[in-house]
Scaffold this motif. Structure first.
Motif, PDB file in Angstrom:
ATOM      1  N   PRO A  35       1.015  -1.282   0.063  1.00  0.00           N
ATOM      2  CA  PRO A  35       0.024  -0.239   0.138  1.00  0.00           C
ATOM      3  C   PRO A  35       0.762   1.406   0.019  1.00  0.00           C
ATOM      4  O   PRO A  35       0.120   2.506  -0.351  1.00  0.00           O
ATOM      5  N   ASN A  36       2.034   0.973   0.239  1.00  0.00           N
ATOM      6  CA  ASN A  36       2.926   2.353   0.377  1.00  0.00           C
ATOM      7  C   ASN A  36       3.647   2.629  -1.049  1.00  0.00           C
ATOM      8  O   ASN A  36       4.679   3.236  -1.110  1.00  0.00           O
ATOM      9  N   GLY A  37       3.429   1.437  -2.057  1.00  0.00           N
ATOM     10  CA  GLY A  37       4.244   1.798  -3.327  1.00  0.00           C
ATOM     11  C   GLY A  37       5.391   0.823  -3.167  1.00  0.00           C
ATOM     12  O   GLY A  37       5.879   0.460  -4.296  1.00  0.00           O
ATOM     13  N   THR A  38       5.891   0.220  -2.069  1.00  0.00           N
ATOM     14  CA  THR A  38       7.134  -0.669  -2.080  1.00  0.00           C
ATOM     15  C   THR A  38       6.795  -2.136  -2.833  1.00  0.00           C
ATOM     16  O   THR A  38       5.753  -2.497  -2.820  1.00  0.00           O
ATOM     17  N   ILE A  39       7.742  -2.554  -3.618  1.00  0.00           N
ATOM     18  CA  ILE A  39       7.460  -3.816  -4.325  1.00  0.00           C
ATOM     19  C   ILE A  39       8.123  -4.864  -3.478  1.00  0.00           C
ATOM     20  O   ILE A  39       9.542  -4.662  -3.207  1.00  0.00           O
ATOM     21  N   ILE A  40       7.590  -5.833  -2.906  1.00  0.00           N
ATOM     22  CA  ILE A  40       8.475  -6.817  -2.388  1.00  0.00           C
ATOM     23  C   ILE A  40       8.033  -8.307  -3.447  1.00  0.00           C
ATOM     24  O   ILE A  40       7.508  -8.389  -3.920  1.00  0.00           O
ATOM     25  N   LYS A  41       9.097  -9.168  -2.943  1.00  0.00           N
ATOM     26  CA  LYS A  41       9.181 -10.399  -3.398  1.00  0.00           C
ATOM     27  C   LYS A  41       8.629 -11.147  -2.104  1.00  0.00           C
ATOM     28  O   LYS A  41       9.681 -10.992  -0.979  1.00  0.00           O
ATOM     29  N   GLU A  50      -7.251 -10.983  -1.103  1.00  0.00           N
ATOM     30  CA  GLU A  50      -8.383 -10.385  -1.958  1.00  0.00           C
ATOM     31  C   GLU A  50      -7.928  -8.754  -2.213  1.00  0.00           C
ATOM     32  O   GLU A  50      -8.969  -7.888  -2.198  1.00  0.00           O
ATOM     33  N   GLY A  51      -6.810  -8.539  -2.468  1.00  0.00           N
ATOM     34  CA  GLY A  51      -6.375  -7.180  -2.749  1.00  0.00           C
ATOM     35  C   GLY A  51      -6.386  -6.047  -1.644  1.00  0.00           C
ATOM     36  O   GLY A  51      -6.439  -5.075  -1.786  1.00  0.00           O
ATOM     37  N   THR A  52      -6.700  -6.542  -0.342  1.00  0.00           N
ATOM     38  CA  THR A  52      -6.859  -5.950   0.960  1.00  0.00           C
ATOM     39  C   THR A  52      -5.537  -5.251   1.250  1.00  0.00           C
ATOM     40  O   THR A  52      -5.499  -4.530   2.351  1.00  0.00           O
ATOM     41  N   LEU A  53      -4.369  -6.206   1.107  1.00  0.00           N
ATOM     42  CA  LEU A  53      -3.085  -5.788   1.744  1.00  0.00           C
ATOM     43  C   LEU A  53      -2.082  -5.371   0.752  1.00  0.00           C
ATOM     44  O   LEU A  53      -0.981  -4.967   1.074  1.00  0.00           O
ATOM     45  N   GLY A  54      -2.384  -5.498  -0.738  1.00  0.00           N
ATOM     46  CA  GLY A  54      -1.486  -5.088  -1.561  1.00  0.00           C
ATOM     47  C   GLY A  54      -2.035  -5.809  -3.051  1.00  0.00           C
ATOM     48  O   GLY A  54      -2.801  -6.418  -3.056  1.00  0.00           O
ATOM     49  N   ILE A  55      -1.126  -5.448  -4.070  1.00  0.00           N
ATOM     50  CA  ILE A  55      -1.589  -5.839  -5.300  1.00  0.00           C
ATOM     51  C   ILE A  55      -0.550  -6.693  -5.685  1.00  0.00           C
ATOM     52  O   ILE A  55       0.668  -6.718  -5.870  1.00  0.00           O
ATOM     53  N   ILE A  56      -1.015  -7.976  -5.946  1.00  0.00           N
ATOM     54  CA  ILE A  56      -0.168  -9.106  -6.473  1.00  0.00           C
ATOM     55  C   ILE A  56       0.256  -8.962  -8.178  1.00  0.00           C
ATOM     56  O   ILE A  56      -0.888  -8.713  -9.104  1.00  0.00           O
ATOM     57  N   THR A  57       1.313  -8.727  -8.523  1.00  0.00           N
ATOM     58  CA  THR A  57       1.757  -8.295  -9.949  1.00  0.00           C
ATOM     59  C   THR A  57       2.450  -9.525 -10.781  1.00  0.00           C
ATOM     60  O   THR A  57       2.617  -9.610 -11.867  1.00  0.00           O
ATOM     61  N   GLU A  58       3.074 -10.271  -9.788  1.00  0.00           N
ATOM     62  CA  GLU A  58       3.653 -11.404 -10.483  1.00  0.00           C
ATOM     63  C   GLU A  58       3.477 -12.714  -9.462  1.00  0.00           C
ATOM     64  O   GLU A  58       3.489 -12.595  -8.235  1.00  0.00           O
ATOM     65  N   VAL A  59       3.489 -13.662 -10.069  1.00  0.00           N
ATOM     66  CA  VAL A  59       3.180 -15.177  -9.546  1.00  0.00           C
ATOM     67  C   VAL A  59       4.120 -16.151  -9.982  1.00  0.00           C
ATOM     68  O   VAL A  59       4.228 -16.522 -11.107  1.00  0.00           O
ATOM     69  N   ALA A 107      -2.344  -2.525  10.077  1.00  0.00           N
ATOM     70  CA  ALA A 107      -0.841  -2.299  10.236  1.00  0.00           C
ATOM     71  C   ALA A 107      -0.298  -2.039   8.772  1.00  0.00           C
ATOM     72  O   ALA A 107       0.744  -1.545   8.378  1.00  0.00           O
ATOM     73  N   ILE A 108      -0.529  -3.223   7.738  1.00  0.00           N
ATOM     74  CA  ILE A 108      -0.019  -3.060   6.677  1.00  0.00           C
ATOM     75  C   ILE A 108      -0.698  -2.039   5.486  1.00  0.00           C
ATOM     76  O   ILE A 108      -0.047  -1.344   4.697  1.00  0.00           O
ATOM     77  N   ASP A 109      -2.026  -1.763   5.703  1.00  0.00           N
ATOM     78  CA  ASP A 109      -2.800  -0.909   5.092  1.00  0.00           C
ATOM     79  C   ASP A 109      -3.241   0.502   5.985  1.00  0.00           C
ATOM     80  O   ASP A 109      -4.566   0.271   6.150  1.00  0.00           O
ATOM     81  N   PRO A 110      -2.485   1.049   6.735  1.00  0.00           N
ATOM     82  CA  PRO A 110      -2.889   2.142   7.557  1.00  0.00           C
ATOM     83  C   PRO A 110      -3.895   3.025   7.033  1.00  0.00           C
ATOM     84  O   PRO A 110      -4.801   3.512   7.682  1.00  0.00           O
ATOM     85  N   LEU A 150       8.167  -5.461   5.921  1.00  0.00           N
ATOM     86  CA  LEU A 150       7.102  -5.971   6.012  1.00  0.00           C
ATOM     87  C   LEU A 150       6.733  -6.959   7.327  1.00  0.00           C
ATOM     88  O   LEU A 150       5.915  -6.835   8.073  1.00  0.00           O
ATOM     89  N   MET A 151       7.815  -7.823   7.236  1.00  0.00           N
ATOM     90  CA  MET A 151       7.789  -8.834   8.440  1.00  0.00           C
ATOM     91  C   MET A 151       7.863  -7.899   9.757  1.00  0.00           C
ATOM     92  O   MET A 151       7.170  -8.424  10.683  1.00  0.00           O
ATOM     93  N   THR A 152       8.486  -7.238   9.819  1.00  0.00           N
ATOM     94  CA  THR A 152       8.814  -6.375  11.056  1.00  0.00           C
ATOM     95  C   THR A 152       7.413  -5.610  11.294  1.00  0.00           C
ATOM     96  O   THR A 152       7.037  -5.455  12.401  1.00  0.00           O
ATOM     97  N   VAL A 153       6.699  -4.904  10.293  1.00  0.00           N
ATOM     98  CA  VAL A 153       5.490  -4.218  10.676  1.00  0.00           C
ATOM     99  C   VAL A 153       4.537  -5.169  11.036  1.00  0.00           C
ATOM    100  O   VAL A 153       3.895  -4.909  12.142  1.00  0.00           O
TER     101      VAL A 153
END
Lengths: 459, 459
Positions: free
Chosen positions: A171-177, A199-208, A443-446, B436-439
């Motif tokens: 939600p803050n625009g960071t990209i993680i793996k 369900e898109g409530t914690l972030g957006i899945i872009t690769e799988v 916490a993840i999507d304040p 994210l884990m820390t969050v």
């Protein structure tokens, strides 16, 4: 309601050009799935092509507190796509590249917009396939986001078991793996599984990244008729309990067979039916067939009708997959409402009998089907959403089915997800664990911008 | 460092009586696992008998900001149990009841202190077993908390795939159930998988529901000798890539075989070895054996030496499971240090060759073993923790192994967990995902009382 203003929209248009749209028709299409849920249109649609673009959109939305809803193939059944607080629909359908296939590691990485049919066509020449098959030609990203499963789950598991790692825009625009490519790991929190089903409530899945399987040496499919849904279910339960590794074991009640025949032009025998598929070496398939045949006969089933050629098999499963549309097509201008519960297999007979009771005087077309090997079954209703009495009637049946499932240790959704449709049952199913889910969400999507109003009750 | 004072300890003693202890010896035993990591003793040990008691202790600790560390069987290998900031060790070994077994649903619920051997003895008469087998007779709660796996994972998966739901005491003392008993669900965040592998840093697992399996009709085990570790690994990779459903496929290098023979009194042939186990119907086992035999011969392996009787098989796997102790016993007063990496199978040969290179001039006893079907392997070293040069030498080999694994897309720990031993590699493996884990950690455990100093780097 929405925090979207024209300045913000102009900013997005300036960046994305003709991949930004406020067309009414397009927004309407992006504000709904395939079921009866109310459409709620987003303020704009942006077609993203990379994870970085998704991150850019999310960052802009975060700055303004604008809701973000990911859109894949639009096959949601529980209202996941409704922009109930407005916002931006990020269409991922152009992120449709298969990025990597490793026959050696039996895995691959795809962009979120790749559909399961596209992936399997891509894999076929290498003798590989991806088994998770929810029926609809959903996007892999959407399937991950709803923890989808479908007809092959009894043998191959669900998206939960078959996603190895994800690329996610937070939600803050960071990209993680979320994980490495190792088949197993004890390194840190299982972020992969946290996002699978989120369900898109914690972030957006872009690769799988996905597990793949070798196409089985032998595949056989067969239909088997029973005198009642109950006998079919009993047979299915015995197959599970003996641990026979059938690849598919699908229940279709008599009414569904009729609807499918009418819709797909098939001539399946009109009866409560189990459809099986067997995967393996010739010897193993033979062995499975013999064991299942004995069980079927013991439960009063008729002998198998085989669909051995790939064409016959494809026709059979295509017909099965059309079930939702077949039921809906029984009525003009109807919408589909698919209930979706999953119970411990030991409770399945009781729940199916209960459900048949609920359907006895149902005033709209309705059919029972299910992935009975997992304890997961559906009733598909063809309803007129404008008819309040009908909506109430079906809503009540759905509610009773869910409450029954929860009461026997089951879940309010086996594979469709919560969306808006099952929010009301989250507290009943999970108790205080819902509060922990909310802690994680906040916490993840304040800012609460990720697909707001879905999954978590606001009680 | 610790926030523990005598008033607090007196409070606990008043509640738990002789199930509360500050005995030096007991605290010492609770502040360490089985490996080389430094012991750090807790201020007290409390033996809990119910989830409610665990919740009561956690609530008291939360009020005072006192650290809480869960203790199961004490078989940790990465320093999970060290009370590095003091606090209370909650011993769960008396929570050793098998609460429920359902042969119909192929599942069970156990208290966290039940050990895997205890569970399998309990299940045997019903023709069922729980396959996850990390070697040590660990507690099921501990196995869930570290996302353990072991020798059967190539076929049956790890704790990730085999835990259906958990009862967890959260850092605020709330008791939650993470999921229903349904085999699959799309209902909410996957709390089960969040706690599996969380190493006591998010809450304390007090009950575990598990998938069970029917004891296979036929079980066969065989050993096969190779001229080199590399040929053994190549053969193993081929078995995986052909999708042959072997139940176990274990690599033991020549040095390990020597150590095991000396320790366990076995007379296994002195060679780089693959140990196989096959599960299934007679026909399926036959088929697997034939396929594997062809592959083995192709890679220069000698024909199988069979261990067909249950006694021979048990002896073989007991010997294999003693590997850690066998290597350590090669030296007086040594401690074991087991490295633990997991890589994509396609990268396994390269990593094993690299690792053998690192071991060429190693000054302490060391042997390679691994669950090669998963890409997971270990080097067990027998070291003297008081010898700084040795610690540096082995530490450097371990570090190089980990960095190599991460560089080829693998993970710093396949099954032992992070604890304190792998914290230094979390950032390198996960990048910004560690934030994210820390969050998540800070949201669920805002006071930081749950097993502090483990898993997450404080950078």
């Amino acid at each position: 309601m929405s925090a979207v203003d024209t300045v913000f929209l102009d900013d997005l248009r300036a960046i994305f050009g003709d991949r930004f749209s406020i067309s009414e028709a397009l927004r309407e299409q992006h504000g709904k799935g395939e079921s009866h849920h109310t459409t709620a249109i987003p303020d704009a649609v942006v077609f993203a092509e990379t994870s970085e673009e998704v991150a850019q959109i999310v960052r802009l939305c975060a700055q303004r507190g604008v809701p973000v809803i990911a859109f894949g193939a639009g096959t949601s059944l529980e209202g996941h796509l409704a922009a109930i607080r407005g916002g931006i629909s990020i269409d991922l359908s152009r992120m449709n590249q298969v990025l990597r296939v490793s026959a050696e590691d039996l895995d691959c990485t795809v962009q979120a917009g790749v559909t399961r049919e596209q992936l399997n066509i891509h894999l076929r020449d290498q003798g590989l396939f991806f088994p998770i098959d929810p029926g609809a030609n959903a996007s892999i990203g959407g399937m991950a986001a709803t923890r989808a499963s479908g007809t092959n789950a009894v043998r191959y598991g669900t998206m939960r078991e078959n996603v190895l790692s994800l690329t996610v825009v937070l939600p803050n625009g960071t990209i993680i793996k979320t994980a490495s490519r190792a088949r197993k790991s004890s390194s840190g929190y299982d972020l992969t599984r946290l996002f699978v089903g989120s369900e898109g409530t914690l972030g957006i899945i872009t690769e799988v990244s996905l597990r793949l399987y070798g196409i089985p040496e032998t595949i056989s499919a067969a239909l088997c008729s029973f005198d009642s849904v109950e006998s079919a279910v009993s047979a299915a339960i015995s197959v599970v309990q003996l641990g026979i590794p059938v690849a598919r074991m699908e229940l279709m009640d008599r009414g569904l067979i009729a609807a499918v025949n009418a819709y797909s032009g098939t001539s399946l025998k009109l009866a409560d039916t189990l459809a099986f598929e067997f995967h393996g070496s010739p010897a193993s398939v033979n062995e499975q067939v013999e064991m299942v045949r004995d069980i079927v006969i013991e439960h009063g089933g008729k002998d198998f009708e085989w669909a051995t050629s790939p064409e016959e098999r494809n026709r059979l499963w295509k017909a099965r997959h059309s079930a939702f549309y077949a039921v809906v097509s029984q009525r003009e201008n109807a919408k589909g409402w698919s209930s979706d519960v999953c119970v411990p297999v030991s409770q399945l007979s009781e729940c199916i009998v209960y459900t048949r009771g609920l359907l006895e005087n149902c005033s709209v077309p309705a059919a029972i089907l299910g992935h009975v090997g997992d304890g997961n079954y559906h009733v598909v209703f063809a309803i007129d959403p404008a008819n309040a009495a009908e909506m109430d009637e079906v809503g009540l049946i759905n509610k009773k089915m869910v409450k029954k499932a929860i009461s026997v240790g089951g879940t309010c959704t086996g594979e469709h997800g919560v969306g808006t449709g099952k929010i009301a049952y989250m507290r009943e199913e999970h108790g205080v664990a819902v509060d922990l889910m909310t802690v994680i969400k906040n916490a993840i999507d304040p800012l609460g911008i990720m697909n707001p109003g879905k999954m978590l009750p606001q009680d």
